[in-house]
Design an enzyme around this catalytic site. Structure first.
Site, PDB file in Angstrom:
ATOM      1  N   CYS A 162       1.869 -10.877  -6.568  1.00 20.93           N
ATOM      2  CA  CYS A 162       2.025  -9.592  -5.885  1.00 20.93           C
ATOM      3  C   CYS A 162       1.848  -8.360  -6.775  1.00 20.93           C
ATOM      4  O   CYS A 162       1.909  -7.232  -6.285  1.00 20.93           O
ATOM      5  CB  CYS A 162       3.370  -9.549  -5.170  1.00 20.93           C
ATOM      6  SG  CYS A 162       3.593 -11.021  -4.139  1.00 20.93           S
ATOM      7  N   HIS A 295       8.945  -1.685  -4.882  1.00 21.08           N
ATOM      8  CA  HIS A 295       8.291  -2.921  -4.444  1.00 21.08           C
ATOM      9  C   HIS A 295       8.928  -3.324  -3.107  1.00 21.08           C
ATOM     10  O   HIS A 295       8.229  -3.638  -2.149  1.00 21.08           O
ATOM     11  CB  HIS A 295       8.444  -4.017  -5.497  1.00 21.08           C
ATOM     12  CG  HIS A 295       7.698  -5.285  -5.174  1.00 21.08           C
ATOM     13  ND1 HIS A 295       6.342  -5.305  -4.910  1.00 21.08           N
ATOM     14  CD2 HIS A 295       8.116  -6.568  -5.054  1.00 21.08           C
ATOM     15  CE1 HIS A 295       5.960  -6.550  -4.651  1.00 21.08           C
ATOM     16  NE2 HIS A 295       7.019  -7.343  -4.723  1.00 21.08           N
ATOM     17  N   HIS A 330       3.958  -6.797   3.481  1.00 20.32           N
ATOM     18  CA  HIS A 330       3.740  -7.073   2.069  1.00 20.32           C
ATOM     19  C   HIS A 330       2.331  -7.640   1.948  1.00 20.32           C
ATOM     20  O   HIS A 330       2.074  -8.781   2.347  1.00 20.32           O
ATOM     21  CB  HIS A 330       4.786  -8.077   1.567  1.00 20.32           C
ATOM     22  CG  HIS A 330       4.683  -8.365   0.097  1.00 20.32           C
ATOM     23  ND1 HIS A 330       3.811  -7.706  -0.739  1.00 20.32           N
ATOM     24  CD2 HIS A 330       5.344  -9.244  -0.693  1.00 20.32           C
ATOM     25  CE1 HIS A 330       3.946  -8.158  -1.955  1.00 20.32           C
ATOM     26  NE2 HIS A 330       4.861  -9.089  -1.973  1.00 20.32           N
TER      27      HIS A 330
END
Lengths: 401, 357
Positions: A162, A295, A330
């Site tokens: 990620c 995040h 996400h």
């Protein structure tokens, strides 16, 4: 060699808009892109939400003007569209003799097609269409984007879960500063796949109601898809061509949590180190940061670990912060670049985007995210975090030019 | 990038040959006729604790073992950065999770193989093992994967902050991967002895795998094997003349002439179409001795890392193993080696490696 790196163009495609203008409208209208699974059959349909780009592969092919999708994965198509928008917006002429690179990032690569191949292959190794498997590797989408965009001086792909596209941007800046390249189109792309949906589901970190970052009752993340690319140019090039700049890329840092393959350390060591390094590179103090795009996936583990790390770096003066993953989902490998674009839009619009779906503060932390959009705010320096599996922690700092 | 030399101070190479110890140097080589060269694997319990050995996938064990040997070789406890390159990542885990997901129709799945399938897993597990909080990147771009990692390392050292960097090229060949790539026409249709791939004259090569790790540094030590002076990556060149031009430019930038290349190591893989490009390339280096290496490691996306290991060993020992000699007299000191490789005529890479004086 260059001292400064500027951003002169941005391109994006996401669950909340198929280009920068539409994404911007959704952000300003506080409109999320999370919804039901529609792109593929799954037992999780109706049970687990996703943040899909609202176009079929065929529509993506038409949008980018490709001849057919015979060999193009969804990951490639998303990337091609976003890269083109960035290039067009930056006004770059690739024939001007300056060295231009493309650095992309992805975690799923061509899995959107190869999982279909595998479905047939498993029952019979002679089955499955070869055109569905030949584009499986991560480099495939990058090379398609490079060919589509006309870039060939330097091309590579980063895959660090990620934090991937945050790392693309970081490498891009370093290549410009060292004089290897004058200009880099950097970013990433990921599409939703059954592979990642089921992978995250087995880890039990998907929130069936949609992610609620930094909320006490958060239950996990919501997978999204999309792509974003940013055109990075050296100070010399910007001055020579008298270019309009959107932001200065002032800081970046990468560190490893080295705690666990998927979980973040309780004290957020890797996160702290990444933020600290980025601040060091930028020469800024924590007090200079106007906004943190966290995040903030909405998992129990990330938000606590990240929150603790932020408290350690910023002390009692934590800047306004939000996770925009409740807008876009996400987007895995694309998230770093997508959120860099969102950070630039915050600076441009003098506003701070909210952390949607938030109601209850986390009991372990003193900090609360932005609940409603805040307008008429001076946004000078934005810090953006992207943390990936394997303890790969990256932080970017973008500043008003 | 302007030429910037970095020193190769440690090696750890798991390959289909006996290469891990750095003690022997291809005196004995493995010949096989299955068209797939699998690695000679160490006893993993020498490198990984008992309970982890059972749970860890093969590629991760290979990566950890090779990097441990490398770090020990370089007498380095904690590298300033860990940078890996892999073409396909942990294929075994990807296949496992996919198979389960499909067979069980998305139910009753366990996460282990999903977790291990992320491409940066090897780099992450090495960091975990060393408790290394430093910079950690993974490049996944076909025949540029390893070179990108190497370029990043050179850039880090040039930027001045870091002195010891662990760089690795790693890929595995599973049975499924072999079957699928067979269907894509990558491999020889008939059974061929790997040591004689260049004689076949047919299409296709033989599959391979490996984990090759290097400890690179801005500092020369008594353990230095070789100096990596420069490298080039060319995407989809219009023809080999373009590669030759880039090579000449690179050699020139390093204050050398093509005549001064003592040995050129070529990524010939026995595929008659693929190998034409190498044969065209070496016309520009008529004075150099020629060697090759893919008959020993097989073809895979990070195979050039085996080539770099080979170059490093040759330069340190000042001896060219018989088994890699292609053409030439091999009767002069080896001061400079050029490593030229391409992956499916998409990613062409060059590396200039010299003797550490």
């Amino acid at each position: 060699m260059a001292d400064k790196v500027y951003i002169t163009g941005i391109g994006i495609i996401s669950a909340i808009g198929n280009n920068v203008e539409n994404l911007e409208k959704s952000l300003l209208a506080e409109r999320s892109g999370i919804g039901e699974i529609s792109l593929f059959p799954s037992i999780h349909k109706g049970k687990i939400p996703l943040a899909e780009v609202k176009l079929s592969n065929q529509q993506l092919v038409e949008l980018c003007g490709a001849k057919s999708d015979r060999f193009l994965t969804r990951t490639s198509l998303l990337g091609m569209i976003a890269a083109r928008e960035a290039l067009v917006k930056s006004g770059v002429n690739l024939e001007d003799g300056y060295k231009t690179g493309l650095i992309s990032a992805t975690t799923v690569g061509g899995m959107d097609r190869s999982e279909g191949f595998f479905h047939k292959y498993i029952s019979n190794p002679a089955k499955g269409r070869l055109r569905d498997i030949v584009n499986h590797d991560c480099g495939d989408s990058t090379e398609r984007i490079a060919q589509f965009s006309g870039i060939s001086d330097f091309v590579t792909t980063i895959s660090t879960a990620c934090s991937s596209s945050a790392n693309s941007l970081m490498l891009g800046a370093r290549l410009i500063k060292s004089g290897v390249l004058d200009r880099v189109i950097a970013g990433g792309t990921d599409s939703v796949t059954r592979f990642t949906l089921n992978g995250f589901n087995t880890l039990m970190i998907l929130d069936k109601e949609g992610c609620k970052p930094f909320d006490e009752n958060r239950a996990g993340l919501t997978i999204g898809e999309g792509a974003a690319f940013l055109v990075l140019e050296s100070e010399e090039l910007v001055k020579k061509m008298n270019k309009n700049v959107l932001a200065e890329f002032t800081g970046y840092g990468n560190a490893n949590d080295a705690y666990h393959q998927t979980a973040s350390s309780p004290e957020g060591k890797g996160a702290m180190l990444a933020m600290f390094k980025a601040l060091q590179v930028s020469g800024l103090n924590p007090s200079n940061i106007s906004y943190i795009n966290v995040h903030g996936t909405g998992t129990q583990n990330n938000d606590l670990s990240e929150g603790i790390a932020i408290e350690k770096i910023f002390g009692s003066a934590i800047p306004p912060f939000s996770s925009t993953k409740s807008f876009t989902g996400h987007t895995l490998g694309a998230s770093g670049a997508i959120e860099a674009v969102i950070s630039i839009l915050a600076m441009k619009n003098h506003c701070l985007f909210p952390n949607l779906n938030w109601t209850t503060p986390m009991k372990e932390l003193s900090m609360q995210p932005i609940k409603k959009i805040m307008k008429n705010v001076e946004v000078n320096h934005v810090l953006s975090n992207s943390f990936g599996f394997g303890g790969n922690n990256s932080t970017l700092i973008l500043s008003k030019p | 990038m302007p030429p910037f030399p970095i020193y190769i101070n440690g090696l750890g190479n798991i390959s289909p040959q006996k290469t891990l110890g750095n003690q022997t140097f291809l005196e004995e080589v493995v010949g096989c006729e299955t068209n797939i060269l699998k690695c000679q694997e160490p006893n993993y319990r020498d490198f990984v604790s008992g309970d982890l050995v059972r749970r860890m996938s093969r590629l991760i064990k290979m990566g950890i073992s090779a990097s441990k040997v490398c770090l020990q070789d370089a007498e380095c406890q904690n590298p300033d950065a860990i940078i890996t390159g892999t073409g396909l990542g942990c294929v075994e885990d990807t296949e496992k999770f996919l198979t389960c997901m499909i067979k069980n129709n998305e139910e009753f799945l366990t996460p282990t193989s999903f977790i291990q399938s992320t491409h940066n897993t090897v780099g992450a597990q090495i960091a975990l093992m060393l408790k290394c909080h430093n910079y950690n990147f993974t490049y996944v771009h076909r025949g540029f994967s390893f070179e990108s990692a190497l370029l990043d390392a050179r850039l880090q050292i040039q930027e001045g902050d870091l002195s010891n960097i662990l760089v690795g090229g790693i890929d595995e060949m599973t049975n499924n991967s072999f079957l699928i790539t067979s269907r894509l026409g990558h491999w020889k249709r008939k059974s061929v002895n790997n040591l004689r791939i260049l004689e076949s004259g047919t299409k296709g090569s033989i599959a391979g795998e490996g984990a090759s790790f290097f400890l690179v540094s801005g500092n020369k030590t008594s353990r230095t094997y070789a100096v990596l002076s420069d490298q080039a990556m060319i995407l989809r060149p219009r023809g080999i003349p373009e590669v030759i031009t880039e090579c000449t430019k690179m050699v020139d930038q390093n204050n050398l002439s093509m005549k001064e290349i003592d040995l050129v190591l070529l990524g010939l893989n026995g595929d008659c179409i693929n190998d034409k490009h190498y044969l065209q390339f070496i016309s520009a280096l008529p004075d150099s001795d020629q060697g090759y290496f893919k008959h020993l490691c097989g073809e895979y996306q990070t195979a050039s890392s085996f080539g770099l290991w080979l170059a490093s060993m040759i330069l340190q020992r000042q001896s060219v193993p018989e088994v890699i000699r292609l053409k030439g007299k091999f009767n002069r000191p080896i001061r400079t080696i050029l490593l030229y490789n391409h992956y499916q005529n998409l990613n062409h890479t060059l590396a200039l490696i010299s003797r550490a004086l």
